[in-house]
Write a protein that holds these residues in place. Structure first.
Motif, PDB file in Angstrom:
ATOM      1  N   GLY A 176       0.838  -1.204   0.000  1.00 47.15           N
ATOM      2  CA  GLY A 176       0.000   0.000   0.000  1.00 47.15           C
ATOM      3  C   GLY A 176       0.871   1.252   0.000  1.00 47.15           C
ATOM      4  N   GLY A 177       1.872   1.269   0.878  1.00 42.66           N
ATOM      5  CA  GLY A 177       2.801   2.397   0.941  1.00 42.66           C
ATOM      6  C   GLY A 177       3.543   2.562  -0.379  1.00 42.66           C
ATOM      7  N   LEU A 178       3.876   1.441  -1.010  1.00 44.46           N
ATOM      8  CA  LEU A 178       4.613   1.483  -2.280  1.00 44.46           C
ATOM      9  C   LEU A 178       3.754   2.098  -3.387  1.00 44.46           C
ATOM     10  CD1 LEU A 178       7.207   0.699  -3.814  1.00 44.46           C
ATOM     11  CD2 LEU A 178       6.186  -1.535  -4.256  1.00 44.46           C
ATOM     12  N   VAL A 179       2.479   1.713  -3.431  1.00 47.95           N
ATOM     13  CA  VAL A 179       1.587   2.243  -4.471  1.00 47.95           C
ATOM     14  C   VAL A 179       1.435   3.761  -4.313  1.00 47.95           C
ATOM     15  CG1 VAL A 179      -0.804   2.245  -5.297  1.00 47.95           C
ATOM     16  CG2 VAL A 179       0.365   0.075  -4.859  1.00 47.95           C
ATOM     17  N   VAL A 180       1.200   4.214  -3.065  1.00 46.98           N
ATOM     18  CA  VAL A 180       1.071   5.656  -2.831  1.00 46.98           C
ATOM     19  C   VAL A 180       2.370   6.365  -3.214  1.00 46.98           C
ATOM     20  CG1 VAL A 180       0.771   7.427  -1.054  1.00 46.98           C
ATOM     21  CG2 VAL A 180      -0.624   5.340  -0.995  1.00 46.98           C
ATOM     22  N   HIS A 181       3.483   5.767  -2.847  1.00 46.77           N
ATOM     23  CA  HIS A 181       4.785   6.378  -3.112  1.00 46.77           C
ATOM     24  C   HIS A 181       5.036   6.499  -4.616  1.00 46.77           C
ATOM     25  CE1 HIS A 181       8.872   7.538  -2.230  1.00 46.77           C
ATOM     26  NE2 HIS A 181       9.365   6.541  -2.954  1.00 46.77           N
ATOM     27  N   ILE A 182       4.730   5.438  -5.354  1.00 42.96           N
ATOM     28  CA  ILE A 182       4.928   5.485  -6.807  1.00 42.96           C
ATOM     29  C   ILE A 182       4.018   6.548  -7.416  1.00 42.96           C
ATOM     30  CG2 ILE A 182       4.653   4.193  -8.964  1.00 42.96           C
ATOM     31  CD1 ILE A 182       5.507   1.679  -7.442  1.00 42.96           C
ATOM     32  N   GLY A 183       2.760   6.577  -6.951  1.00 38.02           N
ATOM     33  CA  GLY A 183       1.832   7.589  -7.454  1.00 38.02           C
ATOM     34  C   GLY A 183       2.362   8.996  -7.226  1.00 38.02           C
ATOM     35  N   ALA A 184       2.922   9.223  -6.030  1.00 40.06           N
ATOM     36  CA  ALA A 184       3.385  10.568  -5.682  1.00 40.06           C
ATOM     37  C   ALA A 184       4.668  10.924  -6.425  1.00 40.06           C
ATOM     38  CB  ALA A 184       3.606  10.657  -4.172  1.00 40.06           C
ATOM     39  N   LYS A 185       5.474   9.933  -6.761  1.00 41.52           N
ATOM     40  CA  LYS A 185       6.807  10.222  -7.274  1.00 41.52           C
ATOM     41  C   LYS A 185       6.958  10.034  -8.779  1.00 41.52           C
ATOM     42  CE  LYS A 185       9.029  11.230  -3.533  1.00 41.52           C
ATOM     43  NZ  LYS A 185       9.745  12.475  -3.322  1.00 41.52           N
ATOM     44  N   ILE A 186       5.898   9.522  -9.413  1.00 45.72           N
ATOM     45  CA  ILE A 186       6.125   9.051 -10.776  1.00 45.72           C
ATOM     46  C   ILE A 186       6.589  10.160 -11.724  1.00 45.72           C
ATOM     47  CG2 ILE A 186       3.700   9.207 -11.522  1.00 45.72           C
ATOM     48  CD1 ILE A 186       4.534   6.271 -12.767  1.00 45.72           C
ATOM     49  N   SER A 187       6.039  11.374 -11.565  1.00 42.25           N
ATOM     50  CA  SER A 187       6.453  12.391 -12.536  1.00 42.25           C
ATOM     51  C   SER A 187       7.872  12.875 -12.240  1.00 42.25           C
ATOM     52  CB  SER A 187       5.447  13.545 -12.590  1.00 42.25           C
ATOM     53  OG  SER A 187       5.410  14.182 -11.353  1.00 42.25           O
ATOM     54  N   THR A 188       8.200  13.066 -10.966  1.00 41.35           N
ATOM     55  CA  THR A 188       9.582  13.447 -10.608  1.00 41.35           C
ATOM     56  C   THR A 188      10.565  12.394 -11.106  1.00 41.35           C
ATOM     57  OG1 THR A 188       8.506  13.815  -8.482  1.00 41.35           O
ATOM     58  CG2 THR A 188      10.801  14.517  -8.684  1.00 41.35           C
ATOM     59  N   ALA A 189      10.176  11.122 -10.922  1.00 42.39           N
ATOM     60  CA  ALA A 189      11.064  10.028 -11.295  1.00 42.39           C
ATOM     61  C   ALA A 189      11.284   9.995 -12.806  1.00 42.39           C
ATOM     62  CB  ALA A 189      10.482   8.701 -10.814  1.00 42.39           C
ATOM     63  N   ARG A 190      10.192  10.208 -13.549  1.00 49.52           N
ATOM     64  CA  ARG A 190      10.304  10.243 -15.017  1.00 49.52           C
ATOM     65  C   ARG A 190      11.296  11.305 -15.451  1.00 49.52           C
ATOM     66  NH1 ARG A 190       4.686   9.459 -16.678  1.00 49.52           N
ATOM     67  NH2 ARG A 190       4.507   7.255 -17.224  1.00 49.52           N
ATOM     68  N   THR A 191      11.108  12.521 -14.895  1.00 49.21           N
ATOM     69  CA  THR A 191      11.994  13.620 -15.256  1.00 49.21           C
ATOM     70  C   THR A 191      13.437  13.268 -14.915  1.00 49.21           C
ATOM     71  OG1 THR A 191      10.181  14.969 -14.444  1.00 49.21           O
ATOM     72  CG2 THR A 191      12.178  16.122 -15.081  1.00 49.21           C
ATOM     73  N   ALA A 192      13.619  12.705 -13.716  1.00 44.19           N
ATOM     74  CA  ALA A 192      14.982  12.406 -13.268  1.00 44.19           C
ATOM     75  C   ALA A 192      15.657  11.419 -14.215  1.00 44.19           C
ATOM     76  CB  ALA A 192      14.957  11.837 -11.853  1.00 44.19           C
ATOM     77  N   LEU A 193      14.880  10.484 -14.754  1.00 46.37           N
ATOM     78  CA  LEU A 193      15.479   9.480 -15.633  1.00 46.37           C
ATOM     79  C   LEU A 193      15.674   9.997 -17.047  1.00 46.37           C
ATOM     80  CD1 LEU A 193      13.805   6.105 -14.605  1.00 46.37           C
ATOM     81  CD2 LEU A 193      16.042   7.017 -13.973  1.00 46.37           C
ATOM     82  N   SER A 194      14.768  10.897 -17.499  1.00 46.38           N
ATOM     83  CA  SER A 194      14.883  11.318 -18.897  1.00 46.38           C
ATOM     84  C   SER A 194      15.848  12.495 -19.053  1.00 46.38           C
ATOM     85  CB  SER A 194      13.505  11.667 -19.468  1.00 46.38           C
ATOM     86  OG  SER A 194      12.895  12.647 -18.668  1.00 46.38           O
ATOM     87  N   ASP A 195      16.026  13.311 -18.007  1.00 44.44           N
ATOM     88  CA  ASP A 195      17.015  14.391 -18.087  1.00 44.44           C
ATOM     89  C   ASP A 195      18.403  13.792 -18.223  1.00 44.44           C
ATOM     90  OD1 ASP A 195      15.052  16.209 -17.833  1.00 44.44           O
ATOM     91  OD2 ASP A 195      15.555  16.871 -15.789  1.00 44.44           O
ATOM     92  N   PRO A 196      19.308  14.540 -18.872  1.00 48.41           N
ATOM     93  CA  PRO A 196      20.681  14.020 -18.956  1.00 48.41           C
ATOM     94  C   PRO A 196      21.263  13.835 -17.554  1.00 48.41           C
ATOM     95  CG  PRO A 196      20.526  16.283 -19.807  1.00 48.41           C
ATOM     96  CD  PRO A 196      19.132  15.822 -19.539  1.00 48.41           C
ATOM     97  N   ALA A 197      22.059  12.783 -17.401  1.00 51.77           N
ATOM     98  CA  ALA A 197      22.636  12.503 -16.088  1.00 51.77           C
ATOM     99  C   ALA A 197      23.518  13.660 -15.652  1.00 51.77           C
ATOM    100  CB  ALA A 197      23.447  11.221 -16.146  1.00 51.77           C
ATOM    101  N   PRO A 198      23.378  14.115 -14.398  1.00 51.39           N
ATOM    102  CA  PRO A 198      24.272  15.175 -13.909  1.00 51.39           C
ATOM    103  C   PRO A 198      25.713  14.666 -13.871  1.00 51.39           C
ATOM    104  CG  PRO A 198      22.683  14.470 -12.210  1.00 51.39           C
ATOM    105  CD  PRO A 198      22.449  13.623 -13.396  1.00 51.39           C
ATOM    106  N   PRO A 199      26.673  15.581 -13.953  1.00 48.98           N
ATOM    107  CA  PRO A 199      28.076  15.139 -14.006  1.00 48.98           C
ATOM    108  C   PRO A 199      28.483  14.393 -12.742  1.00 48.98           C
ATOM    109  CG  PRO A 199      27.921  17.525 -13.687  1.00 48.98           C
ATOM    110  CD  PRO A 199      26.541  17.043 -13.956  1.00 48.98           C
ATOM    111  N   GLU A 200      29.393  13.470 -12.891  1.00 53.33           N
ATOM    112  CA  GLU A 200      29.935  12.745 -11.728  1.00 53.33           C
ATOM    113  C   GLU A 200      30.967  13.636 -11.046  1.00 53.33           C
ATOM    114  OE1 GLU A 200      28.936  10.088 -10.456  1.00 53.33           O
ATOM    115  OE2 GLU A 200      28.332   8.579 -11.951  1.00 53.33           O
ATOM    116  N   HIS A 201      31.404  13.230  -9.879  1.00 56.70           N
ATOM    117  CA  HIS A 201      32.462  13.963  -9.180  1.00 56.70           C
ATOM    118  C   HIS A 201      33.723  14.004 -10.012  1.00 56.70           C
ATOM    119  CE1 HIS A 201      31.103  15.233  -5.344  1.00 56.70           C
ATOM    120  NE2 HIS A 201      30.630  14.035  -5.018  1.00 56.70           N
ATOM    121  N   GLU A 202      34.359  15.161 -10.000  1.00 57.67           N
ATOM    122  CA  GLU A 202      35.648  15.290 -10.675  1.00 57.67           C
ATOM    123  C   GLU A 202      36.721  14.575  -9.853  1.00 57.67           C
ATOM    124  OE1 GLU A 202      36.323  17.707 -13.599  1.00 57.67           O
ATOM    125  OE2 GLU A 202      34.314  16.840 -13.759  1.00 57.67           O
ATOM    126  N   ASP A 203      36.581  14.735  -8.546  1.00 61.21           N
ATOM    127  CA  ASP A 203      37.579  14.223  -7.606  1.00 61.21           C
ATOM    128  C   ASP A 203      37.534  12.688  -7.580  1.00 61.21           C
ATOM    129  OD1 ASP A 203      38.960  13.371  -5.445  1.00 61.21           O
ATOM    130  OD2 ASP A 203      38.008  14.730  -4.001  1.00 61.21           O
TER     131      ASP A 203
END
Ligand SMILES: Nc1nc2c(c(=O)[nH]1)N[C@H]1C(S)=C(S)[C@@H](COP(=O)(O)O)O[C@H]1N2
Ligand SMILES: [Mo]
Length: 402
Positions: A176-203
């Motif tokens: 139940g918690g997982l379903v609510v969580h996916i519902g709440a996060k799905i658009s943020t998650a989509r954006t996070a995956l489709s945006d270009p990956a942020p740069p890794e640490h230089e160090d």
């Protein structure tokens, strides 16, 4: 908090250098810059979440099957086939493996998102507040499920509640918690995956995102490799973290629940009889010797224990169907198989028509070519295709046709 982050992500050499020049960190976790955004970003959290989502879904579905077969509605048990003799073995193996795989993934995921516990303001609006509260169900439920599941594998019932009931309730709370969580996060998650990956640490001395994911995957993979052999026989020698595995135990089959002393006495008594009775025209009783004189067949069938292990074995015995026919039992009857053992959840089981009509359903007298060991159910035990191990009743004394 920054301390934890730094310690986890630093190379041992850097760690030592830092430690050598230790300075107290006195800044509160609510500070805007309290966390290094790196590794706590949306993209990493989403990728870990996807893996966890798959593991939890498979674990939930296979758990429902197991629960359904043991405590579920009659329609489900009646229709669960006996034809694929190892389906339950596979679903139960997957249940344990996905649960085990989820442990490191969950740990890394929680570490990756824990700075959000200190997000400010704690709730932006009512929906956000509900979403955050639902995390209690998801995180609490997930930890509870993984902990009680592992404890069950080790027979460590250190809790005051009944394991199957609590584990089943926990499953619904978590999902139940997982379903609510996916519902709440799905658009943020989509954006996070489709945006270009942020740069890794230089160090180069700091852990990269890719490194973190690889570590989580390697953790899961290693745990699976060291436990899967409990149900995947070719891997049994690797299963050093599993308390029971194929090949262990008398007659090369692990024992789940040894014979209690009262059962030993009753089994050895000259008064022992196997009785077929109930709603039948010709009830009868047999001594062990009479039973052993009947025609026998041999079948290769698995035992698949809910406590996380499975193994195939060669069983020789009398077909249950033959005894039921001799008593005149109707083909559509339900059959209750009771043990010499008078208490305990596994001391009796039910067989639905397709199960007792199945020619591979045996009253076993021999295991892997030897007289059945007392701990495996001597004088006689039930072994039927595609059933949870808990329903393969040992030390049978009475077969009641209902
Ligand atoms: N009478 C009786 N039968 C029983 C049990 C039990 O406790 N009592 N345990 C069950 C469980 S949980 C399993 S997994 C199998 C294990 O069979 P084995 O010990 O021969 O491997 O037996 C089943 N039959
Ligand atoms: Mo079991």
């Amino acid at each position: 908090m920054k301390v934890v982050d730094r310690v986890v992500t630093m190379s041992p050499r850097r760690l030592f250098e830092k430690w050598a020049r230790f300075e107290p960190y006195r800044r509160g976790p609510m500070r805007a810059d309290a966390f290094d955004a790196h590794l706590h970003d949306e993209r990493t959290a989403t990728q870990l979440g996807l893996a966890l989502g798959v593991a939890f879904t498979v674990c939930f579905a296979t758990g429902l099957i197991s629960h359904g077969l043991q405590r579920g509605p009659v329609w489900f048990r009646e229709d669960w086939p006996s034809t694929g003799i190892s389906i339950y073995r596979i679903t139960q193996g997957l249940h344990v493996m996905t649960g085990v795989a989820a442990i490191p993934l969950l740990a890394v995921k929680l570490w990756s998102v824990y700075p959000r516990l200190f997000a400010w303001p704690p709730a932006r609006n009512v929906t956000h507040a509900i979403e955050r509260l639902s995390l209690l169900a998801l995180v609490g439920g997930a930890i509870f499920q993984l902990a009680t599941g592992v404890m069950n594998i080790f027979y460590w019932y250190a809790f005051p509640f009944n394991f199957p009931n609590a584990h089943y309730a926990g499953a619904w709370i978590t999902i139940g918690g997982l379903v609510v969580h996916i519902g709440a996060k799905i658009s943020t998650a989509r954006t996070a995956l489709s945006d270009p990956a942020p740069p890794e640490h230089e160090d180069g001395s700091r852990l990269t995102r890719r490194g973190l994911l690889a570590a989580a995957g390697a953790g899961s993979g290693t745990l699976i490799l060291l436990t899967a052999g409990a149900s995947v026989s070719p891997l049994s020698r690797l299963a050093v973290l599993a308390p029971r595995r194929a090949g262990d135990g008398p007659q090369n089959v692990p024992v789940n629940h040894v014979a209690p002393s009262a059962v030993r006495a009753a089994a050895a008594s000259p008064d022992y009889r196997l009785t077929i009775a109930g709603a039948v025209p010709r009830p009868f009783s047999l001594t062990r010797a009479e039973l052993a004189a009947l025609p026998r067949v041999t079948e290769e069938l698995p035992i698949s224990c809910v406590e996380g292990w499975s193994t195939n074995a060669r069983w020789t015995g009398v077909r249950l169907r033959d005894l039921l026919d001799r008593a005149g039992a109707p083909a559509d009857a339900v059959v209750h198989v009771a043990s010499l053992q008078t208490s305990g959840g596994s001391s009796a089981s039910l067989l639905y028509p397709h199960q007792h009509r199945d020619p591979r359903t045996l009253l076993a007298l021999e295991l892997n070519g030897e007289e059945l060991h007392i701990d495996h159910g001597w004088p006689v035990r039930l072994i039927a295709p595609n059933r949870p191990g808990a329903q393969q009743t040992k030390w049978i004394s009475r077969i009641e046709v209902i």
